[in-house]
Design an enzyme around this catalytic site. Structure first.
Site, short mmCIF file in Angstrom:
data_model
loop_
_atom_site.label_atom_id
_atom_site.label_comp_id
_atom_site.label_asym_id
_atom_site.label_seq_id
_atom_site.Cartn_x
_atom_site.Cartn_y
_atom_site.Cartn_z
CB SER A 1 -30.08 92.49 96.41
OG SER A 1 -31.11 92.16 95.51
N GLY A 2 -28.18 91.47 99.06
CA GLY A 2 -27.04 91.86 99.88
C GLY A 2 -25.92 90.84 99.83
NE ARG B 1 -31.35 99.94 97.16
CZ ARG B 1 -30.73 100.35 98.27
NH1 ARG B 1 -30.55 101.63 98.49
NH2 ARG B 1 -30.33 99.47 99.17
CB CYS C 1 -19.40 87.59 111.70
SG CYS C 1 -19.15 89.36 111.95
CB SER D 1 -16.98 91.43 104.30
OG SER D 1 -16.31 90.77 105.37
N GLY D 2 -17.76 93.10 107.04
CA GLY D 2 -18.66 93.18 108.17
C GLY D 2 -19.60 94.37 108.12
CE LYS E 1 -24.12 93.61 117.70
NZ LYS E 1 -23.97 93.90 116.26
NE ARG F 1 -15.40 97.38 110.14
CZ ARG F 1 -16.38 96.49 110.30
NH1 ARG F 1 -16.20 95.22 109.95
NH2 ARG F 1 -17.53 96.86 110.82
CG HIS G 1 -14.28 89.23 110.80
ND1 HIS G 1 -14.15 90.21 109.85
CD2 HIS G 1 -15.53 89.40 111.34
CE1 HIS G 1 -15.25 90.94 109.81
NE2 HIS G 1 -16.11 90.47 110.70
CD GLN H 1 -18.90 89.55 107.64
OE1 GLN H 1 -18.63 89.83 106.47
NE2 GLN H 1 -20.12 89.68 108.13
#
Length: 336
Positions: free
Chosen positions: A9-10, A37, A128, A158-159, A212, A233, A240, A313
Site C-alpha cells: 500500500s505504500g 491497517r 535512492c 517522496s523520499g 549512507k 530536502r 531527486h 526517487q
C-alpha cells in the site's frame, strides 16, 4: 514466477505494481502483504484485483520465488526469516541489511554479479540517492579510477513517503489560502523552503543519509572512493537531483566522458546549454533512466569533473532497481 510484495500500500509498493506491469515481468501468481491497517485493500494488476493480506509470522511465503519488500527496516528484520525460509529471494528496499557483509548491495548497471552470492537469500536495494549517483559514477570509473566525490543532493518529498508528498501539496494549498501550515512529516515547512537535513544527525555532524552515500558507494563499487555529501530536502515531489564534483586518478577529456555517458546503460545524456536543455525533476518524474547534464571540467582541479544528475526517487531509486535485480537473476537462470 510467484511474486510477493510486502508493503503493497505504500508509495514504493504501488510503484512495484506499476513497474512489474510496465516491464511485463513474468508474474504467474501475485501475493500482496501489508499492515493490519492495509489488510483488505484491493489493487489492480494486469486486469485483476488483488487483496492485501496482513503480514504475520507463518508459512505464507511458501512457494514464493521473489519477495519485494518495502515496509521499513524493522519489518524487514522481523520477517526476513519467514520470507526466505522456503527459498524465496528477498529483495529489500529498506536500510535493514545494506551494510551487512553477507548481504549483497546491488545496482544492476554497476555490480549485478554481486546478486549471485547471497548466503541469506537477501539482496539489499541501496538508498535512492546512492543508486542514481553510482549509475553515473561507474561510467567515469570505467575510464579512470575515481578518488573522491563531493555531492550536494536536492531530494524530493517522496523520499519521506506518500504521506509526505501529500503534505507538500497541502502546504502549498494552505499557504495560498492563508491558512496555518501543517508540518508533520518534515522538521519544518517544506513548501517555499529548503531543509538542509535528511534523516538524523550522527556524531560526526553528517546525517545518516549522507553517511549512507559514503558507505554504500564504496560497497557497491568495490572501491576506496571517498564521498562527502550534503543532503537537502527540497519542495519537488518525486525526483531527486544531485550536483556532483569528482576527482579521477588521471585527467579525462570531456569528449570521452560525454561519449561514455551517451552510450551508457541506464543513462540519458541531456546536455545542450545553448538550448537550455538539462535534466530537471519536474519533467523527469516517472522516468526509468538516470539523466545526466551540465558536464564540465572542474575549474579548481585538472583531474576534476562536475555534472548534474536527476532520477525518479520512487522508480529507479527504489522499485525499478529492485525489479532489474530480479530480471538479471532470471536472465542468468539464477532464480525460479
Amino acid at each position: 514466477m510467484k511474486v510477493a510484495i510486502v508493503g503493497a500500500s505504500g508509495a514504493v509498493g504501488q510503484e512495484f505494481l506499476r513497474v512489474l506491469e510496465e516491464r511485463n515481468f513474468p508474474v504467474t501468481e501475485l501475493v500482496l502483504f501489508g499492515s493490519a491497517r492495509s489488510a483488505g485493500k484491493e489493487y489492480p494488476f494486469k486486469g485483476k484485483k488483488y487483496v492485501v493480506k496482513e503480514l504475520v509470522h507463518g508459512d505464507d511465503f511458501k512457494g514464493v520465488d521473489i519477495a519485494f519488500t518495502s515496509a521499513g527496516a524493522s519489518v524487514s528484520k522481523e520477517f526476513a526469516e519467514d520470507i526466505t525460509r522456503f527459498g524465496a529471494v528477498m529483495i529489500d528496499n529498506s536500510s535493514a541489511f545494506r551494510m551487512e557483509e553477507d548481504v549483497p548491495l546491488v545496482v544492476p548497471e554497476v555490480n549485478a554479479f554481486d546478486a549471485i552470492a547471497r548466503p541469506r537469500n537477501i539482496i539489499a536495494n541501496p538508498n535512492c540517492t546512492t543508486i542514481q549517483m553510482v549509475v553515473a559514477l561507474q561510467v567515469i570509473e570505467n575510464l579512470s579510477h575515481i578518488k573522491r566525490v563531493h555531492v550536494a543532493t536536492y531530494q524530493a518529498a517522496s523520499g519521506a513517503g506518500a504521506a509526505a508528498m501529500e503534505e507538500l501539496k497541502l502546504q502549498h494549498k494552505q499557504i495560498l489560502e492563508g491558512k496555518t501550515v501543517t508540518v508533520e512529516k518534515f522538521p519544518y515547512q517544506l513548501a517555499y523552503n529548503l531543509i538542509p537535513q535528511v534523516d538524523v544527525f550522527t556524531d560526526n555532524g553528517y546525517t545518516k543519509e549522507e553517511m549512507k552515500m559514503y558507505n554504500e558507494t564504496r560497497k557497491i563499487m568495490h572501491s576506496n572512493i571517498q564521498v562527502s555529501a550534503t543532503c537537502v530536502r527540497v519542495p519537488a515531489l518525486r525526483a531527486h537531483s544531485e550536483s556532483i564534483w569528482l576527482e579521477t586518478e588521471k585527467p579525462l577529456e570531456l569528449e570521452a566522458v560525454r561519449e561514455a555517458f551517451i552510450s551508457a546503460n541506464g543513462i540519458i545524456y541531456m546536455d545542450q546549454p545553448d538550448d537550455k536543455l538539462y535534466p530537471m525533476p519536474y519533467y523527469l518524474s516517472g522516468k526509468d533512466a538516470v539523466y545526466v547534464g551540465r558536464l564540465r571540467k572542474d575549474l579548481t582541479n585538472d583531474s576534476g569533473l562536475t555534472f548534474w544528475c536527476v532520477g525518479d526517487q520512487i522508480k529507479k531509486g527504489a522499485a525499478l532497481n529492485a525489479v532489474q535485480i530480479a530480471e538479471y537473476l532470471i536472465k542468468i537462470k539464477n532464480i525460479g
